[in-house]
Enzyme design. Structure first.
Site, PDB file in Angstrom:
ATOM      1  N   GLU A 134     -12.605  -7.532  14.504  1.00 17.40           N
ATOM      2  CA  GLU A 134     -13.798  -8.022  15.487  1.00 17.40           C
ATOM      3  C   GLU A 134     -14.213  -7.190  16.494  1.00 17.40           C
ATOM      4  OE1 GLU A 134     -15.850 -10.439  15.109  1.00 17.40           O
ATOM      5  OE2 GLU A 134     -15.014 -11.662  13.357  1.00 17.40           O
ATOM      6  N   GLU A 140       7.275  -8.315   3.613  1.00 16.10           N
ATOM      7  CA  GLU A 140       7.942  -8.684   4.790  1.00 16.10           C
ATOM      8  C   GLU A 140       9.291  -8.336   4.958  1.00 16.10           C
ATOM      9  OE1 GLU A 140       8.961 -13.023   5.703  1.00 16.10           O
ATOM     10  OE2 GLU A 140       6.983 -13.113   5.199  1.00 16.10           O
TER      11      GLU A 140
END
Length: 297
Positions: free
Chosen positions: A84, A115
């Protein structure tokens, strides 16, 4: 074996023990009540967020980057916030970067074991050519994700600044960061579902870090996003409106200067406020380090 019993994010919420017996309305009210706690929890850690923002501004001024690292929901939120920044503040996609364990595929599907790899976090930063001018922000609701820890440890080796964001107190990742943020939102509405309150808290904090650091490098004039990139029809019209709001000019004047400035909103504003041509406006902005206000002195 990993002991999750000590983590707030894994505790059961006393308010929702009978969640499966609630009506839709009752569940909505309970969930909304839990969500109300998030902003107050974030308020408690504002003093910890401030140095992260200062470090991000310093990194940008040195030509460095803000790099978000996370797995699962935490990683996706980092990628979202980074993406963004491009249309909102007109920065290159390389200036604020979001990395998620398992790569782009992990944005939509779980990547098994990604992860849990210390080495993967390290390697992702090596591939990004991490430098000492960068700031790495490791994000993990649990506060113990190996991918994030591996990344933070590599950042230390390189000499890059290190921050962390977790949703448990005394988080493991805090030990690997110079600027730890630990936001305690209490147990989740749905036990262990950290995409809920924890994710909301992380999103609020990432909003603060990216937005206020961009203010710190001149991407905002008053409260207007003057470096917005008009990549679609809506943003073209918003750009003209921003010019009008910043200068009190008419729509026609805004459109004229917008076009003369080659759709550069900030430049059009400077041209109107200082009554100059495009080339002179560019020179003024360079001298003012991109801050519109400083072109008015």
């Amino acid at each position: 074996m990993i002991d999750l019993s000590t983590l707030t994010t894994e505790r059961r919420n006393d308010e929702t023990f009978n969640l499966d017996q609630m009506t839709v309305k009752e569940a909505l009210v309970k969930m909304n009540n839990e969500d109300k706690k998030v902003a107050y929890a974030v308020e408690e850690v504002l003093p910890n967020i401030e140095p992260v923002i200062s470090s991000a501004i310093e990194a940008f001024n040195k030509g460095g980057r803000l790099i978000y690292m996370g797995a699962g929901t935490s990683g996706r939120l980092g990628v979202l916030d980074a993406a963004e920044c491009v249309p909102t503040f007109g920065v290159p996609a390389t200036q604020v970067v979001g990395l998620i364990a398992g790569g782009d595929k992990a944005m939509t599907v779980a990547v098994e074991g990604a992860e849990d790899s210390l080495e993967l976090g390290r390697q992702d930063l090596i591939d990004l050519n991490l430098s000492e001018n960068d700031l790495v922000l490791g994000i993990a609701a649990s506060g113990r994700t190996p991918y994030v820890i591996g990344a933070l440890d590599y950042a230390k080796e390189i000499g890059a600044k290190r921050a962390s964001l977790s949703c448990n107190l005394n988080a493991e990742i805090s030990k690997h960061a110079e600027f730890p943020i630990e936001v305690d939102c209490g147990p989740e509405f749905l036990t262990g579902s950290t995409r809920l309150k924890s994710g909301t808290a992380q999103k609020l904090i990432l909003n603060m870090i990216s937005t206020i650091s961009m203010i710190g490098i001149g991407k905002v004039y008053n409260n207007l996003m003057v470096d917005v990139k008009p990549t679609n029809e809506k943003l073209v019209e918003r750009s003209k409106r921003i010019i009008m709001q910043a200068t009190d000019c008419t729509y026609e004047e805004a459109e004229e200067k917008f076009n003369e400035a080659n759709q550069d909103v900030k430049l059009a504003i400077v041209m109107l406020l200082t009554d100059c041509a495009a080339e002179e406006g560019k020179t003024k902005l360079v001298k003012a380090n991109g801050f519109v206000k400083n072109t008015l002195n």
